[in-house]
Design a protein around this motif. Structure first.
Motif, PDB file in Angstrom:
ATOM      1  N   PRO A 252       0.847  -1.202   0.000  1.00  0.00           N
ATOM      2  CA  PRO A 252       0.000   0.000   0.000  1.00  0.00           C
ATOM      3  C   PRO A 252       0.878   1.246   0.000  1.00  0.00           C
ATOM      4  O   PRO A 252       1.857   1.327   0.756  1.00  0.00           O
ATOM      5  CB  PRO A 252      -0.784  -0.115   1.306  1.00  0.00           C
ATOM      6  N   VAL A 253       0.533   2.180  -0.919  1.00  0.00           N
ATOM      7  CA  VAL A 253       1.302   3.423  -1.003  1.00  0.00           C
ATOM      8  C   VAL A 253       0.343   4.603  -1.103  1.00  0.00           C
ATOM      9  O   VAL A 253      -0.834   4.439  -1.397  1.00  0.00           O
ATOM     10  CB  VAL A 253       2.233   3.440  -2.238  1.00  0.00           C
ATOM     11  N   VAL A 254       0.870   5.787  -0.836  1.00  0.00           N
ATOM     12  CA  VAL A 254       0.101   7.009  -1.086  1.00  0.00           C
ATOM     13  C   VAL A 254       0.896   7.853  -2.081  1.00  0.00           C
ATOM     14  O   VAL A 254       2.131   7.868  -2.045  1.00  0.00           O
ATOM     15  CB  VAL A 254      -0.155   7.803   0.214  1.00  0.00           C
ATOM     16  N   THR A 255       0.186   8.535  -2.975  1.00  0.00           N
ATOM     17  CA  THR A 255       0.885   9.358  -3.973  1.00  0.00           C
ATOM     18  C   THR A 255       0.227  10.706  -4.117  1.00  0.00           C
ATOM     19  O   THR A 255      -0.979  10.847  -3.899  1.00  0.00           O
ATOM     20  CB  THR A 255       0.861   8.710  -5.364  1.00  0.00           C
ATOM     21  N   ALA A 256       1.041  11.675  -4.456  1.00  0.00           N
ATOM     22  CA  ALA A 256       0.531  12.941  -4.987  1.00  0.00           C
ATOM     23  C   ALA A 256       1.109  13.026  -6.393  1.00  0.00           C
ATOM     24  O   ALA A 256       2.324  12.900  -6.571  1.00  0.00           O
ATOM     25  CB  ALA A 256       1.000  14.112  -4.142  1.00  0.00           C
ATOM     26  N   TYR A 257       0.253  13.175  -7.350  1.00  0.00           N
ATOM     27  CA  TYR A 257       0.769  13.183  -8.737  1.00  0.00           C
ATOM     28  C   TYR A 257       0.008  14.209  -9.564  1.00  0.00           C
ATOM     29  O   TYR A 257      -1.079  14.648  -9.201  1.00  0.00           O
ATOM     30  CB  TYR A 257       0.661  11.789  -9.359  1.00  0.00           C
ATOM     31  N   VAL A 258       0.625  14.572 -10.674  1.00  0.00           N
ATOM     32  CA  VAL A 258      -0.023  15.550 -11.555  1.00  0.00           C
ATOM     33  C   VAL A 258       0.578  15.411 -12.950  1.00  0.00           C
ATOM     34  O   VAL A 258       1.755  15.083 -13.112  1.00  0.00           O
ATOM     35  CB  VAL A 258       0.176  16.978 -10.997  1.00  0.00           C
ATOM     36  N   GLU A 259      -0.270  15.626 -13.950  1.00  0.00           N
ATOM     37  CA  GLU A 259       0.228  15.584 -15.326  1.00  0.00           C
ATOM     38  C   GLU A 259       0.872  16.916 -15.663  1.00  0.00           C
ATOM     39  O   GLU A 259       0.394  17.974 -15.271  1.00  0.00           O
ATOM     40  CB  GLU A 259      -0.919  15.292 -16.283  1.00  0.00           C
ATOM     41  N   LEU A 267       4.198  13.719 -13.051  1.00  0.00           N
ATOM     42  CA  LEU A 267       5.097  13.800 -11.908  1.00  0.00           C
ATOM     43  C   LEU A 267       4.466  13.041 -10.740  1.00  0.00           C
ATOM     44  O   LEU A 267       3.301  13.268 -10.411  1.00  0.00           O
ATOM     45  CB  LEU A 267       5.325  15.267 -11.531  1.00  0.00           C
ATOM     46  N   VAL A 268       5.211  12.130 -10.183  1.00  0.00           N
ATOM     47  CA  VAL A 268       4.659  11.307  -9.091  1.00  0.00           C
ATOM     48  C   VAL A 268       5.531  11.457  -7.854  1.00  0.00           C
ATOM     49  O   VAL A 268       6.753  11.300  -7.928  1.00  0.00           O
ATOM     50  CB  VAL A 268       4.593   9.822  -9.496  1.00  0.00           C
ATOM     51  N   LEU A 269       4.864  11.767  -6.743  1.00  0.00           N
ATOM     52  CA  LEU A 269       5.531  11.775  -5.456  1.00  0.00           C
ATOM     53  C   LEU A 269       4.886  10.636  -4.664  1.00  0.00           C
ATOM     54  O   LEU A 269       3.672  10.602  -4.527  1.00  0.00           O
ATOM     55  CB  LEU A 269       5.319  13.111  -4.766  1.00  0.00           C
ATOM     56  N   LEU A 270       5.699   9.745  -4.174  1.00  0.00           N
ATOM     57  CA  LEU A 270       5.124   8.515  -3.640  1.00  0.00           C
ATOM     58  C   LEU A 270       5.754   8.162  -2.300  1.00  0.00           C
ATOM     59  O   LEU A 270       6.936   8.426  -2.067  1.00  0.00           O
ATOM     60  CB  LEU A 270       5.344   7.394  -4.668  1.00  0.00           C
ATOM     61  N   SER A 271       4.945   7.571  -1.470  1.00  0.00           N
ATOM     62  CA  SER A 271       5.458   7.192  -0.154  1.00  0.00           C
ATOM     63  C   SER A 271       4.781   5.899   0.283  1.00  0.00           C
ATOM     64  O   SER A 271       3.577   5.744   0.100  1.00  0.00           O
ATOM     65  CB  SER A 271       5.160   8.316   0.835  1.00  0.00           C
ATOM     66  N   PRO A 272       5.553   4.953   0.828  1.00  0.00           N
ATOM     67  CA  PRO A 272       4.906   3.746   1.335  1.00  0.00           C
ATOM     68  C   PRO A 272       3.929   4.121   2.450  1.00  0.00           C
ATOM     69  O   PRO A 272       4.183   5.002   3.255  1.00  0.00           O
ATOM     70  CB  PRO A 272       6.057   2.916   1.900  1.00  0.00           C
ATOM     71  N   HIS A 273       2.810   3.438   2.416  1.00  0.00           N
ATOM     72  CA  HIS A 273       1.725   3.766   3.337  1.00  0.00           C
ATOM     73  C   HIS A 273       2.186   3.755   4.795  1.00  0.00           C
ATOM     74  O   HIS A 273       1.863   4.642   5.576  1.00  0.00           O
ATOM     75  CB  HIS A 273       0.582   2.764   3.144  1.00  0.00           C
ATOM     76  N   ASP A 274       2.925   2.729   5.145  1.00  0.00           N
ATOM     77  CA  ASP A 274       3.341   2.605   6.541  1.00  0.00           C
ATOM     78  C   ASP A 274       4.223   3.767   6.966  1.00  0.00           C
ATOM     79  O   ASP A 274       4.033   4.331   8.033  1.00  0.00           O
ATOM     80  CB  ASP A 274       4.093   1.296   6.749  1.00  0.00           C
ATOM     81  N   GLU A 275       5.172   4.130   6.124  1.00  0.00           N
ATOM     82  CA  GLU A 275       6.045   5.248   6.475  1.00  0.00           C
ATOM     83  C   GLU A 275       5.244   6.529   6.552  1.00  0.00           C
ATOM     84  O   GLU A 275       5.413   7.326   7.457  1.00  0.00           O
ATOM     85  CB  GLU A 275       7.146   5.419   5.424  1.00  0.00           C
ATOM     86  N   PHE A 276       4.371   6.683   5.579  1.00  0.00           N
ATOM     87  CA  PHE A 276       3.542   7.878   5.536  1.00  0.00           C
ATOM     88  C   PHE A 276       2.703   8.000   6.800  1.00  0.00           C
ATOM     89  O   PHE A 276       2.557   9.064   7.373  1.00  0.00           O
ATOM     90  CB  PHE A 276       2.639   7.798   4.298  1.00  0.00           C
ATOM     91  N   HIS A 277       2.184   6.889   7.201  1.00  0.00           N
ATOM     92  CA  HIS A 277       1.271   6.902   8.335  1.00  0.00           C
ATOM     93  C   HIS A 277       1.942   6.696   9.671  1.00  0.00           C
ATOM     94  O   HIS A 277       1.278   6.699  10.685  1.00  0.00           O
ATOM     95  CB  HIS A 277       0.215   5.801   8.156  1.00  0.00           C
ATOM     96  N   ALA A 278       3.276   6.512   9.607  1.00  0.00           N
ATOM     97  CA  ALA A 278       3.944   6.155  10.863  1.00  0.00           C
ATOM     98  C   ALA A 278       3.605   7.124  11.976  1.00  0.00           C
ATOM     99  O   ALA A 278       3.167   6.729  13.060  1.00  0.00           O
ATOM    100  CB  ALA A 278       5.451   6.099  10.652  1.00  0.00           C
ATOM    101  N   GLY A 279       3.776   8.423  11.656  1.00  0.00           N
ATOM    102  CA  GLY A 279       3.480   9.406  12.690  1.00  0.00           C
ATOM    103  C   GLY A 279       2.024   9.323  13.106  1.00  0.00           C
ATOM    104  O   GLY A 279       1.698   9.333  14.288  1.00  0.00           O
ATOM    105  N   TRP A 280       1.152   9.214  12.099  1.00  0.00           N
ATOM    106  CA  TRP A 280      -0.265   9.150  12.391  1.00  0.00           C
ATOM    107  C   TRP A 280      -0.603   7.893  13.194  1.00  0.00           C
ATOM    108  O   TRP A 280      -1.417   7.926  14.120  1.00  0.00           O
ATOM    109  CB  TRP A 280      -1.070   9.189  11.092  1.00  0.00           C
ATOM    110  N   ALA A 281       0.042   6.773  12.812  1.00  0.00           N
ATOM    111  CA  ALA A 281      -0.279   5.519  13.491  1.00  0.00           C
ATOM    112  C   ALA A 281      -0.017   5.633  14.988  1.00  0.00           C
ATOM    113  O   ALA A 281      -0.834   5.203  15.808  1.00  0.00           O
ATOM    114  CB  ALA A 281       0.532   4.366  12.902  1.00  0.00           C
ATOM    115  N   SER A 282       1.125   6.232  15.323  1.00  0.00           N
ATOM    116  CA  SER A 282       1.409   6.300  16.756  1.00  0.00           C
ATOM    117  C   SER A 282       0.474   7.283  17.448  1.00  0.00           C
ATOM    118  O   SER A 282       0.012   7.040  18.564  1.00  0.00           O
ATOM    119  CB  SER A 282       2.876   6.681  16.984  1.00  0.00           C
ATOM    120  N   LEU A 283       0.170   8.400  16.753  1.00  0.00           N
ATOM    121  CA  LEU A 283      -0.776   9.345  17.348  1.00  0.00           C
ATOM    122  C   LEU A 283      -2.150   8.713  17.502  1.00  0.00           C
ATOM    123  O   LEU A 283      -2.812   8.858  18.526  1.00  0.00           O
ATOM    124  CB  LEU A 283      -0.880  10.609  16.482  1.00  0.00           C
TER     125      LEU A 283
END
Lengths: 573, 125
Positions: A252-259, A267-283
């Protein structure tokens, strides 16, 4: 009752906590999301503009070239070289320049390769330039096997013909996608400074893909240029979009992208879901855990508090009931005590008289041989007897103090009276879960008697029943007509019972089986009152099974006083 | 020696008559009265060594009577008879001026002793 208290207090305490927690959880989640997504979207936006500006600049440069020069000039290799030099000096990244005629043939070339004579008629880019006027290519492996792109514009020629001006651009235009600013090539030009200020957000992978999903720039996660980025097809996005998805590897990943406009790039900016959510997960864990633990603690405290309170309340009520009983006994004792003291005091006088008269008799008899005169002796003995009688009266008064009260007469419904007596004990009954049943057939008559004294009688008997039964025990009271114009009230309990050897003496004064407590006068007084009211009281009992007291009372009552104080005889004679 | 003159005061007439007769048999000169007022009159009318007084009487109570007797006839001792003991009562009787405080019913022997002592004390003074 305990459950009701716990539920209602819990609801009041936990509901607001739950609602507030839910609200704040959602707000935090939203805040966190936007906190994380915003930089990504901004980056995509800025990157898009950067790229577009870069491409536009270079295309404009080419436009200027074809405006300022004509076909003949540009097809002169030496001239084309100088134009290339100029372009290179103004716009970074331009590697070569080529003129392709409307046939598709490369008629002139300036640059590191030998491309003259090549024909591009079948190539897609040529067709696109022919129709839309400009073209930006995908990344391809070019000079020194490094990634390049090609841009081309359409130019008119005389006699209705046209040609294309094509330039190859090294992909230093993508250099700002390198995450570590220190590793980036140095700034070049104004566009560069803007894109150098873009920072790839931490833990993200930034790359560009083409319409087919092939990488145009190196990706940390997915490989080198021209490898297929293992991503599913992304929906169109003219504006930066945030999207959660599962990549080709199942992660699972999250992306911000635009043509990027007027190019094949996304252009794709991508982050693995777990890393992205790491801060959120602990909060999130804290946001959930904290109210949950608080809620549990609160609930535990409520339950504990409620149990304690209910128990304490019961204890105090039991105590109060016990105190009432004690007070009743103490009052009786005090009354008896006072009576006793009064009696003792009063008895002293006749006793003194007996002492002195008998003493005198003794003195007279011992002083002389002759007997004193008969009358004298008789007088003294009479005096002694009279005083002794007086003593007897006084002691009888102690035992029979209840008999001194005048009997009132009124019509009494025994069912109502019994319930009045029970109401005094109902709290103890409910806490100890003692079941009480009162039965009276409808045709049972009311009787004429003294309300107050009857209350005393039944209170005494029922009190004894309470003392005899265990918690959860049962007391049955039945009221019914009996032989001889009487009404019988039977009070039966399933308590400890009375040993058969005690039964004959149960109504004796001062007889008690309770060691240390009680005066033993209760039942004897009750017996006396019942007798005085013209009735009778009997008892049956079996140890371990229970006890049954039966009080029989005359319907017509006995002689006494009516409510208005006038004396009356028993009626119906 | 002169017999000790005792005035026996109690609202129980039977008791007064029995006591006076027994005391007479024992060498006292005893008369009785059945009320506080009668006692005071008798005291004014004659001379007495000891007054034997029941504390609990209607009309003028024993303690009050004691005070008045001691005031009006300081040569006359007062011995109190009562049906109960009480530290307070003992204290009150002492401050009222009584010579002794006896509990009834009282054995005649002890009564004799107390009366003699009360009278004797007076004659010593």
């Amino acid at each position: 009752m305990l459950i009701a208290v716990v539920i209602s207090v819990s609801a009041v305490a936990l509901l607001p906590l739950g609602i507030m927690s839910w609200i704040s959880y959602r707000q935090y989640r939203e805040a966190f999301r936007s906190e994380l997504t915003r930089p990504m979207l901004r980056f995509a936006e800025a990157g898009k503009h950067s790229l577009e500006a870069y491409l536009t600049e270079r295309l404009s440069g080419l436009s200027l070239v074809v405006r300022r020069n004509d076909y003949e000039q540009l097809t002169d290799p030496a001239y084309l070289d100088s134009v290339l030099v100029d372009l290179k000096g103004t716009f970074s990244g331009i590697m070569d320049l080529g003129v392709i005629d409307d046939d598709g043939t490369q008629v002139a070339y300036a640059g590191p390769f030998e491309l003259e004579g090549r024909n591009y008629r079948e190539q897609e880019w040529f067709r696109e330039v022919a129709t839309s006027g400009s073209y930006v290519s995908d990344v391809f492996m070019g000079y020194r096997n490094l990634p390049h792109i090609a841009v081309a514009i359409h130019a008119d020629r005389d006699a209705g013909r046209w040609y294309a001006l094509r330039a190859t651009i090294g992909t230093d235009l993508f250099h700002w996608l390198v995450p570590d600013p220190a590793a980036r090539p140095p700034e070049r030009g104004s566009v560069c400074s803007r894109c150098h200020s873009l920072a790839v957000p931490a833990f993200s992978d930034a790359f560009i893909i083409n319409e087919a999903g092939a990488l145009q720039t190196p990706s940390r996660l997915y490989g080198a240029p021209l490898d297929t980025a293992m991503l599913p097809q992304l929906p169109r996005a003219d504006e930066p979009r945030f999207h959660s998805l599962v990549d080709g590897r199942g992660e699972p990943v999250v992306t911000a992208y635009v043509e990027v406009d007027r190019s094949p790039f996304t252009l794709v900016l991508l982050s693995p879901h777990d890393e992205f959510h790491a801060g959120w997960a602990s909060l999130r864990r804290d946001l959930v855990l904290l109210p949950l633990i608080s809620g549990i603690i609160i609930l535990a405290l409520i339950i504990g508090g409620a149990v304690y309170s209910v128990r304490a309340a019961r204890k105090w009520d039991r105590r109060r009931a016990a105190l009432f009983h004690e007070m009743e006994y103490t009052n009786k004792l005090a009354a008896i005590g006072r009576l006793g003291a009064g009696v003792a005091h009063e008895i002293n006088n006749p006793l003194s008289i007996i002492t002195q008269k008998a003493g005198l008799l003794h003195d007279l008899l011992s002083r002389s041989e002759e007997l004193p005169p008969r009358e004298k002796l008789m007088g003294l003995v009479d005096s002694v007897q009279k005083s002794a009688e007086r003593c007897g009266e006084i002691t009888h008064r102690l035992l029979g103090f209840a008999k001194h009260m005048d009997i009132q007469r009124e019509t009494i419904n025994l069912d109502v009276l019994i319930h009045e007596v029970l109401s005094f004990l109902e709290k103890e009954a409910s806490y100890r879960e003692i079941e009480i049943e009162v039965q009276q057939p409808d045709d049972t008559p009311s009787i004429i008697s003294d309300r107050g004294q009857l209350q005393q009688v039944f209170l005494n008997i029922i009190n004894n029943a309470f003392a005899a039964v265990d918690d959860g025990g049962r007391i049955e009271i039945s009221i019914r007509r009996a032989e001889g114009d009487m009404v019988a009230v039977t009070i039966t309990d399933d308590g400890v019972g009375i040993p058969s050897e005690h039964l004959p003496r149960i109504f004796d004064p001062f007889f008690t089986t309770k060691s240390g407590s009680g005066t033993g006068l209760g039942l004897s007084i009750t017996y006396g009152i019942v007798q005085k009211l013209g009735g009778d009281i009997t008892v049956e009992s079996e140890e371990g099974v229970g006890t049954s007291f039966t009080v029989t009372l005359p319907i017509e009552g006995v002689e006494g006083r009516n409510g208005n104080g006038t004396r009356t005889r028993a009626g119906g004679r | 020696m002169e017999p000790v003159r005792v005035l026996v005061v109690d609202d129980e007439a039977e008791l007064v008559s029995a006591l006076t007769e027994r005391l007479e048999l024992r060498g006292f000169s005893a008369r009785g009265a059945t009320s506080g007022e009668a006692a005071l009159e008798a005291l004014r009318a004659g001379a007495w060594d000891v007054v034997l007084l029941d504390v609990r009487m209607p009309g003028i109570g024993g303690f009050e009577l004691t005070r008045r007797i001691r005031q009006e006839h300081p040569d006359t001792a007062v011995v109190l008879l009562t049906g109960r003991t009480s530290a307070d009562d003992e204290e009150t009787s002492r401050s009222a001026g009584a010579f002794a405080y006896l509990i009834k019913p009282i054995p005649i022997g002890r009564l004799e002793e107390a009366l003699n002592a009360a009278a004797g004390r007076e004659s010593d003074a």
